[in-house]
Design an enzyme around this catalytic site. Structure first.
Site, PDB file in Angstrom:
ATOM      1  N   ASP A  53      28.209  41.522  43.212  1.00 32.49           N
ATOM      2  CA  ASP A  53      28.806  40.948  44.430  1.00 32.49           C
ATOM      3  C   ASP A  53      28.404  41.849  45.594  1.00 32.49           C
ATOM      4  O   ASP A  53      28.770  43.021  45.642  1.00 32.49           O
ATOM      5  CB  ASP A  53      30.330  40.895  44.293  1.00 32.49           C
ATOM      6  CG  ASP A  53      30.969  40.002  45.353  1.00 32.49           C
ATOM      7  OD1 ASP A  53      30.244  39.526  46.241  1.00 32.49           O
ATOM      8  OD2 ASP A  53      32.192  39.800  45.284  1.00 32.49           O
TER       9      ASP A  53
ATOM     10  N   ASP B 245      25.488  35.566  47.699  1.00 32.62           N
ATOM     11  CA  ASP B 245      25.683  37.007  47.526  1.00 32.62           C
ATOM     12  C   ASP B 245      26.345  37.384  46.207  1.00 32.62           C
ATOM     13  O   ASP B 245      26.823  38.507  46.056  1.00 32.62           O
ATOM     14  CB  ASP B 245      26.530  37.558  48.680  1.00 32.62           C
ATOM     15  CG  ASP B 245      27.928  36.954  48.716  1.00 32.62           C
ATOM     16  OD1 ASP B 245      28.097  35.841  48.199  1.00 32.62           O
ATOM     17  OD2 ASP B 245      28.841  37.593  49.269  1.00 32.62           O
ATOM     18  N   GLU B 246      26.353  36.486  45.243  1.00 35.27           N
ATOM     19  CA  GLU B 246      27.114  36.743  44.023  1.00 35.27           C
ATOM     20  C   GLU B 246      26.441  36.058  42.840  1.00 35.27           C
ATOM     21  O   GLU B 246      25.997  34.918  42.946  1.00 35.27           O
ATOM     22  CB  GLU B 246      28.536  36.212  44.218  1.00 35.27           C
ATOM     23  CG  GLU B 246      29.509  36.526  43.124  1.00 35.27           C
ATOM     24  CD  GLU B 246      30.881  35.949  43.411  1.00 35.27           C
ATOM     25  OE1 GLU B 246      31.773  36.139  42.564  1.00 35.27           O
ATOM     26  OE2 GLU B 246      31.068  35.295  44.471  1.00 35.27           O
TER      27      GLU B 246
END
Length: 491
Positions: free
Chosen positions: A11, A105-106
């Protein structure tokens, strides 16, 4: 559940805000808030400096401004975020064929499937090396969680934030989870947490000790059973490399309610075009067009139309959305519009192009009939009343300036070079001239119609990124050294 912590969850830390700070030297170490800047905008991401003031994601922007009046408020630059995300996902793809992106983003990564880790020590080493690679390539930091399941890996990365790594040894899950609040578990939102609190359950341990039967009684069979398994640390969901999207959609919330019918229709057509752009970017087509309208009183209406087959033709989607709009009463005002496509496929139905042409032809014939009626009226025949088309609402100069010069977006000046917009108003736009690897730059103000100032593309955050083309076969040295399993490492 695995015997080794070989599921990794990455993350990125305050991704949008961190990318803006990396791109803008003058904002490093200062509170930055990214999101919609209008009266009805919401916070997408807040930097850790802004979070100290109580600002967080999904908060109304007006509230954020009250909490942190001196923060930098920027409009998202998704082109930059997607570029950085692609760099990160490329690194993850080098670790395993099983990478499950959850957002820009993860992502989850199955390290065992990639053959790069089979025990705690090798998983921890890969996690540290991944963090180093991400920083070297993008200039940003990410937090890593390692565990024997997806749920625990995600919890571990959250506990490791910011810029840390946490490994949960298999067999220690219950002890780690026991004191955590029930909101830690996936699927437990405010309403469920409040329901559990009234039943006397506030920690994960409370859920585990209550037993499955009690949770099923409180929450139903599916949710109660799932929650008990998670509270006991059990989660056997696999990492799935490709998850089929069920729909593609776009929507906009307007600063002020739209009352003009012509403006509403033009916005629907613009959203339809954006929706098709996303559809084509994903190499998909869709069979059902959906229109979403949120009215002045917050009531939300959805209308849908199913076509004869899947399409990615902007004309077809535009015209279907316009037909759907005709069935919606917008006289009280519209605060949000959305256009989506569902029933996705990876092919198009050729006769839909003919369908669009037929509809345009029909419209043309109707126009010819109207012209004939007007001609008849000129000749003295009774052709009925004539309707004068409405003129769409005109945007003010300030609205046009804000649309052309969004705060935070890139510009280039013929004399001063690359910079970014600090703000605009009263016929002026203020620009700070700096680049990701420069010192904090100077600020200058120009007329909004200055011919030497033009919008520009974002610059790379790292001009000459490190070469990780051979990674992980040739592993770079870990930046933090060995870390005890179950501990959090921060530089």
């Amino acid at each position: 559940m695995r015997a080794a912590p070989t599921i990794l969850h990455l993350d990125m830390d305050a991704f949008y805000a961190s990318a803006e700070q990396a791109a803008k030297p003058s904002l490093r170490g200062k509170p930055v808030v990214v999101g919609g800047l209008g009266p009805r905008g919401v916070v997408a991401t807040a930097s850790y400096e802004a979070r100290r003031f109580g600002v967080h994601s999904a908060m109304p922007m007006a509230q954020a401004r009250r909490l942190a009046p001196n923060a930098a408020y920027l409009v998202p630059r998704f082109a930059l975020y997607r570029t950085v995300s692609d760099q990160v996902m490329e690194l993850l793809g080098r670790l395993s064929p099983l990478v499950e992106p959850l957002s820009l983003d993860e992502a989850f990564v199955d390290l065992e499937a990639g053959g790069v880790a089979d025990d705690s020590a090798s998983a921890l080493a890969i996690g540290e090396q991944l963090r180093e690679a991400i920083e070297a390539v993008t200039g940003l930091s990410g937090s890593v969680g390692l565990a024997g399941s997806k749920m625990l890996a995600k919890i571990a990365s959250e506990e490791a934030k910011p810029d840390g790594i946490l490994l949960i040894e298999p067999g220690t899950e219950r002890d780690l989870l026991a004191p955590m609040p029930v909101r830690t578990l996936p699927g437990v939102g405010p309403a469920t947490a409040d329901h559990l609190r009234r039943a006397g359950m506030t920690t994960v341990n409370d859920l585990a000790e209550a037993g499955e039967a009690e949770l099923v009684r409180l929450l139903g069979k599916a949710h109660g059973g799932s929650l008990h398994r998670m509270a006991s640390g059990r989660d056997d969901r696999p990492v799935v490399a490709e998850r089929d999207a069920k729909s593609v959609s776009v929507e906009d919330t307007f600063d002020t309610d739209l009352h003009d019918r012509v403006r509403v229709r033009s916005e629907v057509e613009r959203l339809a075009d954006r929706c098709v752009q996303r559809l084509r970017a994903a190499a998909r087509s869709g069979r059902t067009v959906v229109l979403k309208v949120r009215r002045y009183d917050f009531s939300t209406l959805t209308r849908s139309e199913t076509l004869r087959g899947p399409t990615d033709d902007p004309t077809v989607v535009r015209e279907a959305a316009a037909r759907l709009l005709e069935s919606v009463d917008t006289t009280g005002g519209v605060r949000l519009l959305g256009v989506g496509v569902t029933g996705l496929a990876d092919f198009t139905q050729e006769d839909l192009f003919a369908q669009a042409a037929d509809e345009r032809t029909a419209a043309g014939l109707a126009g010819s009939a109207e012209a004939a009626a007007v001609a008849g009226a000129d000749a003295g025949t009774d052709a009925g009343p004539t309707t004068v088309p409405e003129e769409p609402e005109q945007e003010s100069a300030e609205q046009l300036a804000a649309r052309r010069w969004p705060a935070g977006h890139d510009v280039r000046h013929d004399t001063y070079g690359h910079g970014w917009v600090q703000g605009s108003g009263v016929g002026r736009v203020t620009v700070r001239f700096e680049e990701p690897e420069s010192a904090p730059g100077r600020v200058r103000t120009f007329r909004i119609d200055d011919p030497e100032l033009q919008p520009a593309d974002p610059l790379p955050l790292v001009r000459n990124p490190a070469d990780y083309s051979s990674w992980p076969a040739s592993l770079p040295k870990s930046r933090s050294g060995p870390v005890a399993a179950g501990g959090v490492s921060r530089p």
